[in-house]
Design a protein around this motif. Structure first.
Motif, mmCIF file in Angstrom:
data_model
loop_
_atom_site.group_PDB
_atom_site.id
_atom_site.type_symbol
_atom_site.label_atom_id
_atom_site.label_comp_id
_atom_site.label_asym_id
_atom_site.label_seq_id
_atom_site.Cartn_x
_atom_site.Cartn_y
_atom_site.Cartn_z
ATOM 1 N N HIS A 179 0.841 -1.210 0.000
ATOM 2 C CA HIS A 179 0.000 0.000 0.000
ATOM 3 C C HIS A 179 0.877 1.262 0.000
ATOM 4 C CE1 HIS A 179 -3.604 2.390 1.462
ATOM 5 N NE2 HIS A 179 -2.618 3.158 1.904
ATOM 6 N N GLU A 180 1.856 1.305 0.894
ATOM 7 C CA GLU A 180 2.708 2.508 0.984
ATOM 8 C C GLU A 180 3.600 2.639 -0.255
ATOM 9 O OE1 GLU A 180 1.616 4.431 3.049
ATOM 10 O OE2 GLU A 180 0.612 3.045 4.416
ATOM 11 N N HIS A 183 1.640 4.285 -2.829
ATOM 12 C CA HIS A 183 1.571 5.736 -2.601
ATOM 13 C C HIS A 183 2.784 6.432 -3.221
ATOM 14 C CE1 HIS A 183 -1.904 6.653 -0.262
ATOM 15 N NE2 HIS A 183 -1.578 5.933 0.794
ATOM 16 N N ASP A 189 -5.344 7.105 -1.460
ATOM 17 C CA ASP A 189 -6.187 6.272 -0.601
ATOM 18 C C ASP A 189 -7.596 6.182 -1.159
ATOM 19 O OD1 ASP A 189 -4.456 5.428 1.444
ATOM 20 O OD2 ASP A 189 -4.514 7.427 2.344
ATOM 21 N N TYR A 191 -10.338 4.857 0.849
ATOM 22 C CA TYR A 191 -11.264 4.525 1.948
ATOM 23 C C TYR A 191 -11.706 5.823 2.597
ATOM 24 C CZ TYR A 191 -7.047 5.151 4.819
ATOM 25 O OH TYR A 191 -5.919 5.654 5.417
HETATM 26 ZN ZN LIG Z 1 -2.642 5.178 2.440
#
Ligand SMILES: [Zn+2]
Length: 255
Positions: A179-180, A183, A189, A191
């Motif tokens: 996930h990071e 980024h 993101d 959510y």
């Molecule tokens: Zn994030």
């Protein structure tokens, strides 16, 4: 005269930083060659459990991240067979500067500069120069039940992941690392920041599924598998996580 020279020098530095950032972004999202990611483990709580866990880490512990990017890249028709190469870098003794969660943009910007300086001071790796530096801060799960947020910076290509020093949590740590990492290459993101629930449609791995709920997979930038309109579950490993269309577009896999 001096003032003009000073302004000219400052302008040159600014242009240099700007062009550098633009080039880094173009390079890391061209996917023409594998993105090199170096994982730097850090003992986050000074515990013996974290120390022993870190000393037993191998590059293999993170191969699921490379595998995830490989299979998802293939699904999106990427010609790059190895989108990322993940390396294990030496342990760093010392903690990165704490991020200002909930801070204003100025504080966040200042922290980002501090973080890049800290990385420049501490990150040493005897291998090919990494494109992305991932600092994984380990905590003994017996001491804390939750770790603080992780984050990834596109500017500077740096990620800070708070993780648990336990084999049972390793598969979930890899979800946070992926996930990071995403980024750092431009993914946002997906959510709801207030409820942590995935946003429809972009936070759903399969927004066209019929029936829509329950979903089978989590979208990587939403991080959870929606089971009902208000409930969702943590995926247990990257095996039940996908990259959604919007994320794929953000990281330049889809035009
Ligand atoms: Zn994030």
């Amino acid at each position: 005269m001096f003032r003009k020279i000073r302004i000219a020098v400052l302008l040159l530095i600014l242009i240099n930083v700007g062009v550098g950032a633009w080039l880094a972004r173009a390079r890391t999202t061209s996917w023409e060659y594998p993105l090199r990611v170096a994982v730097f483990p850090i003992n986050g709580d000074g515990s013996a459990v974290s120390a022993s866990y870190i000393s037993n880490l191998k590059r293999d512990n993170f191969s699921a991240v490379a595998q995830f990017m490989r299979s998802e890249g293939k699904r999106y028709g990427s010609t790059q067979t190895e989108p990322v190469d993940v390396y294990l870098a030496p342990e760093i003794h010392g903690l990165p500067p704490p991020p200002p969660f909930g801070g204003n943009p100025l504080q966040v910007g200042f922290w980002s500069l501090q973080m890049r300086f800290w990385a420049w001071m501490h990150a040493r790796f005897d291998g090919p120069k990494p494109h992305v530096q991932m600092f994984v801060v380990y905590h003994d799960p017996a001491r804390v039940s939750r770790v603080t947020h992780s984050l990834g910076l596109q500017k500077g290509l740096i990620g800070v992941v708070n993780a648990f020093a336990s084999d049972e949590q390793a598969a979930q740590n890899n979800i946070v690392i992926a996930h990071e990492l995403l980024h750092t290459v431009g993914a946002t993101d997906k959510y709801d920041l207030a409820t942590n629930e995935p946003l429809l449609p972009d936070g759903y791995a399969e927004p066209d599924k019929d029936p829509l709920l329950p979903q089978t997979f989590a979208e990587i930038m939403a991080g959870r598998i929606p089971s009902s309109a208000t409930q969702s579950e943590m995926p247990s490993s990257l095996d039940t996580v996908l990259i959604g269309t919007k994320t794929a577009r953000e990281i330049n896999w889809v035009r």
